[in-house]
Design a protein around this motif. Structure first.
Motif, mmCIF file in Angstrom:
data_model
loop_
_atom_site.group_PDB
_atom_site.id
_atom_site.type_symbol
_atom_site.label_atom_id
_atom_site.label_comp_id
_atom_site.label_asym_id
_atom_site.label_seq_id
_atom_site.Cartn_x
_atom_site.Cartn_y
_atom_site.Cartn_z
ATOM 1 N N ARG A 1 0.854 -1.192 0.000
ATOM 2 C CA ARG A 1 0.000 0.000 0.000
ATOM 3 C C ARG A 1 0.887 1.238 0.000
ATOM 4 N NH1 ARG A 1 -1.485 2.446 4.611
ATOM 5 N NH2 ARG A 1 -1.352 0.512 5.833
ATOM 6 N N TYR A 2 0.468 2.260 -0.751
ATOM 7 C CA TYR A 2 1.281 3.476 -0.885
ATOM 8 C C TYR A 2 0.357 4.673 -0.980
ATOM 9 C CZ TYR A 2 3.837 7.078 -3.484
ATOM 10 O OH TYR A 2 4.377 8.269 -3.907
ATOM 11 N N ASN A 3 0.588 5.668 -0.132
ATOM 12 C CA ASN A 3 -0.196 6.900 -0.149
ATOM 13 C C ASN A 3 0.748 8.092 -0.181
ATOM 14 O OD1 ASN A 3 -2.860 5.683 0.208
ATOM 15 N ND2 ASN A 3 -2.194 5.215 2.284
ATOM 16 N N ASN A 4 0.747 8.789 -1.268
ATOM 17 C CA ASN A 4 1.615 9.968 -1.377
ATOM 18 C C ASN A 4 0.820 11.210 -1.006
ATOM 19 O OD1 ASN A 4 3.792 11.606 -1.890
ATOM 20 N ND2 ASN A 4 3.444 11.686 -4.104
ATOM 21 N N ASP A 5 0.300 11.199 0.229
ATOM 22 C CA ASP A 5 -0.439 12.367 0.708
ATOM 23 C C ASP A 5 0.470 13.165 1.641
ATOM 24 O OD1 ASP A 5 -0.282 10.769 2.929
ATOM 25 O OD2 ASP A 5 -2.407 10.226 2.933
ATOM 26 N N ALA A 6 -0.109 14.050 2.410
ATOM 27 C CA ALA A 6 0.711 14.894 3.280
ATOM 28 C C ALA A 6 1.486 14.073 4.305
ATOM 29 C CB ALA A 6 -0.173 15.918 3.991
ATOM 30 N N LYS A 7 0.941 12.899 4.688
ATOM 31 C CA LYS A 7 1.614 12.079 5.699
ATOM 32 C C LYS A 7 2.650 11.135 5.098
ATOM 33 C CE LYS A 7 -2.310 12.131 8.897
ATOM 34 N NZ LYS A 7 -3.277 11.305 9.664
ATOM 35 N N PHE B 1 7.577 7.733 5.417
ATOM 36 C CA PHE B 1 8.827 7.976 4.707
ATOM 37 C C PHE B 1 8.988 9.459 4.389
ATOM 38 C CE2 PHE B 1 5.483 6.702 1.767
ATOM 39 C CZ PHE B 1 5.520 7.686 0.794
ATOM 40 N N PRO B 2 10.248 9.932 4.320
ATOM 41 C CA PRO B 2 10.502 11.342 3.990
ATOM 42 C C PRO B 2 10.313 11.591 2.498
ATOM 43 C CG PRO B 2 12.573 10.177 4.290
ATOM 44 C CD PRO B 2 11.491 9.204 4.652
ATOM 45 N N ALA B 3 10.221 12.848 2.134
ATOM 46 C CA ALA B 3 9.930 13.214 0.742
ATOM 47 C C ALA B 3 10.972 12.675 -0.224
ATOM 48 C CB ALA B 3 9.836 14.737 0.624
ATOM 49 N N HIS B 4 12.246 12.646 0.173
ATOM 50 C CA HIS B 4 13.281 12.247 -0.780
ATOM 51 C C HIS B 4 13.266 10.743 -1.082
ATOM 52 C CE1 HIS B 4 15.446 11.386 3.036
ATOM 53 N NE2 HIS B 4 16.077 10.471 2.317
ATOM 54 N N LEU B 5 12.482 9.964 -0.315
ATOM 55 C CA LEU B 5 12.365 8.525 -0.595
ATOM 56 C C LEU B 5 11.067 8.178 -1.328
ATOM 57 C CD1 LEU B 5 13.699 6.861 2.694
ATOM 58 C CD2 LEU B 5 14.859 7.048 0.481
ATOM 59 N N THR B 6 10.299 9.192 -1.723
ATOM 60 C CA THR B 6 8.995 8.951 -2.344
ATOM 61 C C THR B 6 9.105 8.066 -3.585
ATOM 62 O OG1 THR B 6 8.104 11.044 -1.528
ATOM 63 C CG2 THR B 6 6.985 10.035 -3.410
ATOM 64 N N ALA B 7 10.033 8.388 -4.480
ATOM 65 C CA ALA B 7 10.175 7.620 -5.724
ATOM 66 C C ALA B 7 10.574 6.180 -5.431
ATOM 67 C CB ALA B 7 11.198 8.288 -6.635
ATOM 68 N N GLU B 8 11.471 5.968 -4.483
ATOM 69 C CA GLU B 8 11.916 4.613 -4.155
ATOM 70 C C GLU B 8 10.787 3.784 -3.566
ATOM 71 O OE1 GLU B 8 15.835 3.978 -2.345
ATOM 72 O OE2 GLU B 8 16.099 6.152 -2.464
ATOM 73 N N VAL B 9 10.007 4.388 -2.685
ATOM 74 C CA VAL B 9 8.897 3.665 -2.083
ATOM 75 C C VAL B 9 7.850 3.329 -3.135
ATOM 76 C CG1 VAL B 9 7.001 3.820 -0.420
ATOM 77 C CG2 VAL B 9 9.271 4.653 0.212
ATOM 78 N N ARG B 10 7.537 4.282 -3.998
ATOM 79 C CA ARG B 10 6.538 4.037 -5.039
ATOM 80 C C ARG B 10 6.970 2.910 -5.974
ATOM 81 N NH1 ARG B 10 6.006 8.960 -6.769
ATOM 82 N NH2 ARG B 10 7.600 8.796 -8.398
ATOM 83 N N SER B 11 8.238 2.883 -6.368
ATOM 84 C CA SER B 11 8.720 1.851 -7.289
ATOM 85 C C SER B 11 8.821 0.484 -6.616
ATOM 86 C CB SER B 11 10.099 2.237 -7.836
ATOM 87 O OG SER B 11 11.068 2.274 -6.798
ATOM 88 N N ALA B 12 8.824 0.458 -5.270
ATOM 89 C CA ALA B 12 8.930 -0.802 -4.540
ATOM 90 C C ALA B 12 7.575 -1.439 -4.265
ATOM 91 C CB ALA B 12 9.656 -0.578 -3.225
ATOM 92 N N LEU B 13 6.488 -0.796 -4.677
ATOM 93 C CA LEU B 13 5.148 -1.308 -4.420
ATOM 94 C C LEU B 13 5.002 -2.715 -4.991
ATOM 95 C CD1 LEU B 13 2.443 -0.428 -3.159
ATOM 96 C CD2 LEU B 13 1.724 0.320 -5.437
ATOM 97 N N ASP B 14 4.420 -3.623 -4.191
ATOM 98 C CA ASP B 14 4.199 -5.032 -4.546
ATOM 99 C C ASP B 14 5.490 -5.835 -4.620
ATOM 100 O OD1 ASP B 14 1.423 -4.739 -4.693
ATOM 101 O OD2 ASP B 14 1.519 -4.076 -6.771
#
Length: 247
Positions: free
Chosen positions: A147-153, A171-184
């Motif tokens: 699960r991934y939510n790129n909202d304010a939290k 996660f902090p803002a600078h890890l957003t892309a890494e977390v999104r690409s790691a989904l599933d």
């Protein structure tokens, strides 16, 4: 009084006690009893009621009542979850102490056999401390990020492979892309871990993430070409071999 009874005493002037105090005290004691681990069914009843101050007797089973009595002794001395008590029982004791804030209630006590225990601030504070979660610590969690939510939290969900429980990932803002690409994918994350009183990891504020290679890679035609070797048709042309199989 009977050995399977607990008497709730709400001290206060006659006709001055808020009736909600009586209801809340009964519900709190019911929660304390239901949180006691036992093989017997949890079945309780009001066995006595008198006014002046309010005195309510609740009847359960001997084992649970005795375990409550022993637990009150434990919590009077230390901030430790008593033997046989669950978190629900300790929470019920905290709620029972809150009843003294109701109008007309000057004090709350429990009587079990000849033992009388004042449900006061010291006892309640020990109860609260016993179920307080431990402070955050550094650690890691491995599992599938689903699960991934790129909202304010900026949050995600990870299913811990060791327990099967869901862990909230922040996660902090600078890890957003890494977390999104790691989904599933199966990942390991590390950072500041928060656990509950049962030492279960509930959330982690991550400082880093590693994605593990998937255990099964998609197979292409090029991957299987030639896998049977040059003699698999017995010297026949492949087209002729297929025709004979059909015949």
């Amino acid at each position: 009084m009977r050995q399977d009874e607990i008497q709730i005493n709400l001290h206060g002037a006659h006709e001055a006690i808020d009736p909600r105090a009586v209801a809340e005290a009964i519900m709190a004691v019911d929660k304390i009893l239901r949180g006691i681990a036992s093989d017997s069914p949890a079945s309780f009843s009001v066995s006595g009621l008198s006014v002046g101050s309010a005195h309510i007797s609740v009847r359960g089973d001997h084992y649970r009542v005795a375990t409550v009595n022993e637990g009150l002794t434990t919590l009077s001395a230390s901030a430790t979850i008593p033997a046989g008590w669950g978190i629900e029982s300790v929470t019920g004791l905290v709620e029972l102490e809150h009843v003294r804030l109701r109008r007309g209630v000057e004090g709350v006590g429990l009587r079990i056999n000849e033992a009388i225990t004042a449900i006061d601030g010291v006892l309640a504070e020990h109860a609260r401390q016993s179920i307080a979660p431990p402070p955050p610590s550094l650690g890691s969690v491995r599992g599938k990020l689903y699960r991934y939510n790129n909202d304010a939290k900026r949050s995600a969900g990870l299913r811990d492979y060791r327990t099967g429980h869901v862990v909230d990932v922040h996660f902090p803002a600078h890890l957003t892309a890494e977390v999104r690409s790691a989904l599933d994918h199966e990942v390991e994350v590390w950072g500041e871990v928060r656990r509950d009183v049962e030492d279960r990891v509930r959330s982690i504020s991550i400082a880093g993430i590693e994605v593990f290679e998937e255990s099964r890679v998609a197979v292409t035609l090029d991957d299987v070409a030639g896998i049977l070797g040059p003699g698999w048709t017995g010297g026949l042309d492949p087209v002729e071999w297929v025709r004979r199989q059909r015949d």
